[in-house]
Motif scaffolding. Structure first.
Motif, mmCIF file in Angstrom:
data_model
loop_
_atom_site.group_PDB
_atom_site.id
_atom_site.type_symbol
_atom_site.label_atom_id
_atom_site.label_comp_id
_atom_site.label_asym_id
_atom_site.label_seq_id
_atom_site.Cartn_x
_atom_site.Cartn_y
_atom_site.Cartn_z
ATOM 1 N N ASP A 148 41.147 33.796 39.748
ATOM 2 C CA ASP A 148 40.816 34.826 40.729
ATOM 3 C C ASP A 148 40.077 35.970 40.039
ATOM 4 O O ASP A 148 40.686 36.838 39.435
ATOM 5 C CB ASP A 148 42.103 35.331 41.392
ATOM 6 C CG ASP A 148 41.843 36.294 42.530
ATOM 7 O OD1 ASP A 148 40.687 36.725 42.709
ATOM 8 O OD2 ASP A 148 42.805 36.607 43.247
ATOM 9 N N VAL A 149 38.736 35.937 40.132
ATOM 10 C CA VAL A 149 37.912 36.949 39.490
ATOM 11 C C VAL A 149 38.105 38.305 40.166
ATOM 12 O O VAL A 149 38.024 39.346 39.521
ATOM 13 C CB VAL A 149 36.424 36.522 39.478
ATOM 14 C CG1 VAL A 149 35.550 37.600 38.871
ATOM 15 C CG2 VAL A 149 36.269 35.216 38.700
ATOM 16 N N GLY A 150 38.428 38.334 41.460
ATOM 17 C CA GLY A 150 38.673 39.596 42.153
ATOM 18 C C GLY A 150 39.891 40.314 41.591
ATOM 19 O O GLY A 150 39.877 41.535 41.413
ATOM 20 N N THR A 151 40.935 39.567 41.297
ATOM 21 C CA THR A 151 42.137 40.158 40.702
ATOM 22 C C THR A 151 41.835 40.644 39.292
ATOM 23 O O THR A 151 42.290 41.714 38.882
ATOM 24 C CB THR A 151 43.284 39.130 40.688
ATOM 25 O OG1 THR A 151 43.518 38.692 42.031
ATOM 26 C CG2 THR A 151 44.552 39.718 40.129
ATOM 27 N N GLU A 152 41.046 39.889 38.549
ATOM 28 C CA GLU A 152 40.635 40.302 37.214
ATOM 29 C C GLU A 152 39.834 41.598 37.291
ATOM 30 O O GLU A 152 40.048 42.519 36.503
ATOM 31 C CB GLU A 152 39.795 39.208 36.557
ATOM 32 C CG GLU A 152 39.265 39.599 35.192
ATOM 33 C CD GLU A 152 38.355 38.539 34.613
ATOM 34 O OE1 GLU A 152 38.873 37.667 33.900
ATOM 35 O OE2 GLU A 152 37.131 38.593 34.877
ATOM 36 N N THR A 153 38.937 41.697 38.249
ATOM 37 C CA THR A 153 38.127 42.903 38.412
ATOM 38 C C THR A 153 39.010 44.099 38.731
ATOM 39 O O THR A 153 38.809 45.193 38.188
ATOM 40 C CB THR A 153 37.052 42.691 39.498
ATOM 41 O OG1 THR A 153 36.180 41.630 39.065
ATOM 42 C CG2 THR A 153 36.237 43.946 39.735
ATOM 43 N N ALA A 154 39.999 43.921 39.579
ATOM 44 C CA ALA A 154 40.930 45.013 39.887
ATOM 45 C C ALA A 154 41.670 45.454 38.624
ATOM 46 O O ALA A 154 41.847 46.655 38.380
ATOM 47 C CB ALA A 154 41.919 44.581 40.968
ATOM 48 N N ALA A 155 42.088 44.506 37.803
ATOM 49 C CA ALA A 155 42.780 44.837 36.555
ATOM 50 C C ALA A 155 41.823 45.536 35.582
ATOM 51 O O ALA A 155 42.228 46.454 34.862
ATOM 52 C CB ALA A 155 43.373 43.585 35.927
ATOM 53 N N LEU A 156 40.562 45.127 35.554
ATOM 54 C CA LEU A 156 39.563 45.812 34.718
ATOM 55 C C LEU A 156 39.409 47.265 35.153
ATOM 56 O O LEU A 156 39.294 48.161 34.320
ATOM 57 C CB LEU A 156 38.211 45.100 34.809
ATOM 58 C CG LEU A 156 38.052 43.827 33.991
ATOM 59 C CD1 LEU A 156 36.839 43.041 34.460
ATOM 60 C CD2 LEU A 156 37.952 44.158 32.512
ATOM 61 N N ARG A 169 29.076 43.058 37.556
ATOM 62 C CA ARG A 169 29.731 42.233 38.580
ATOM 63 C C ARG A 169 29.518 42.793 39.981
ATOM 64 O O ARG A 169 30.017 42.235 40.948
ATOM 65 C CB ARG A 169 31.231 42.172 38.318
ATOM 66 C CG ARG A 169 31.612 41.454 37.076
ATOM 67 C CD ARG A 169 33.093 41.499 36.867
ATOM 68 N NE ARG A 169 33.462 40.613 35.779
ATOM 69 C CZ ARG A 169 34.673 40.152 35.566
ATOM 70 N NH1 ARG A 169 35.666 40.516 36.365
ATOM 71 N NH2 ARG A 169 34.916 39.351 34.568
ATOM 72 N N GLY A 170 28.842 43.924 40.069
ATOM 73 C CA GLY A 170 28.645 44.564 41.366
ATOM 74 C C GLY A 170 29.869 45.334 41.832
ATOM 75 O O GLY A 170 29.982 45.671 43.013
ATOM 76 N N ALA A 171 30.789 45.612 40.911
ATOM 77 C CA ALA A 171 32.011 46.344 41.250
ATOM 78 C C ALA A 171 31.861 47.799 40.826
ATOM 79 O O ALA A 171 31.258 48.090 39.793
ATOM 80 C CB ALA A 171 33.217 45.719 40.549
ATOM 81 N N ASP A 172 32.414 48.682 41.619
ATOM 82 C CA ASP A 172 32.378 50.100 41.275
ATOM 83 C C ASP A 172 33.472 50.402 40.263
ATOM 84 O O ASP A 172 34.644 50.113 40.510
ATOM 85 C CB ASP A 172 32.611 50.972 42.517
ATOM 86 C CG ASP A 172 31.440 50.919 43.486
ATOM 87 O OD1 ASP A 172 30.301 50.768 43.014
ATOM 88 O OD2 ASP A 172 31.677 51.032 44.698
ATOM 89 N N PRO A 173 33.104 51.003 39.132
ATOM 90 C CA PRO A 173 34.137 51.412 38.187
ATOM 91 C C PRO A 173 34.927 52.597 38.732
ATOM 92 O O PRO A 173 34.438 53.337 39.588
ATOM 93 C CB PRO A 173 33.356 51.819 36.937
ATOM 94 C CG PRO A 173 31.921 51.744 37.280
ATOM 95 C CD PRO A 173 31.772 51.250 38.673
ATOM 96 N N VAL A 174 36.124 52.763 38.258
ATOM 97 C CA VAL A 174 36.948 53.901 38.642
ATOM 98 C C VAL A 174 36.295 55.155 38.065
ATOM 99 O O VAL A 174 35.996 55.199 36.870
ATOM 100 C CB VAL A 174 38.376 53.754 38.069
ATOM 101 C CG1 VAL A 174 39.213 54.978 38.340
ATOM 102 C CG2 VAL A 174 39.028 52.505 38.610
#
Length: 152
Positions: A8-16, A66-71
């Protein structure tokens, strides 16, 4: 890993993103603790600050790729106690390193990609090495943690 055995790459991204948040706090905390250290003791604080900035920036780039917004970093963070001496500064550094270690352990649990898992292991080890020096400076024993990042 999802229940069906699929990574689950989405869960990995959340953990990142959680690790980025912990790294932001560490960078801010190292800036705060430096003021309580004598001039001849700044080297490990500067090294810790540089290390946390570097890994934070690497994680931000990974998330953006990954197209994810960093915190985003916060304007300020609440210190767990007043930092009025070199011993207090060392104790704060221990708290900061243990905080990032816990975030790296959570990432290890959620890592979907081998490269992310390798990064987490390397950074967990680096945080514990820094924590050992700070625990010694703070007069804490033992100076090492058998399982860094896990509840004691």
């Amino acid at each position: 890993m999802a229940d069906d055995g699929v990574l689950d790459v989405g869960t990995e991204t959340a953990a990142l993103r959680e690790v980025v948040a912990a790294e932001h706090a560490a960078v801010w905390g190292y800036g705060a603790l430096g003021a309580a250290l004598p001039a001849d003791a700044h080297e490990p604080a500067v090294a810790g600050d540089v290390a946390h900035r570097g890994v934070r920036d690497r994680l931000v780039a990974l998330l953006e790729s990954r197209g994810a917004d960093p915190v985003p970093r916060e304007a300020g963070y609440t210190l767990p106690f007043p930092v009025l001496s070199a011993v207090d500064a060392a104790a704060l550094a221990v708290v900061l390193e243990e905080g990032v270690s816990a975030a790296w352990v959570r990432l290890l649990d959620q890592a979907a990609e081998p490269a992310v898992r390798e990064l987490a292991v390397a950074e967990l080890g680096a945080a514990e090495i820094r924590a050992v020096g700070w625990r010694a400076a703070a007069g804490r024993t033992p100076v090492t943690s058998a399982f860094p990042g896990l509840p004691q």
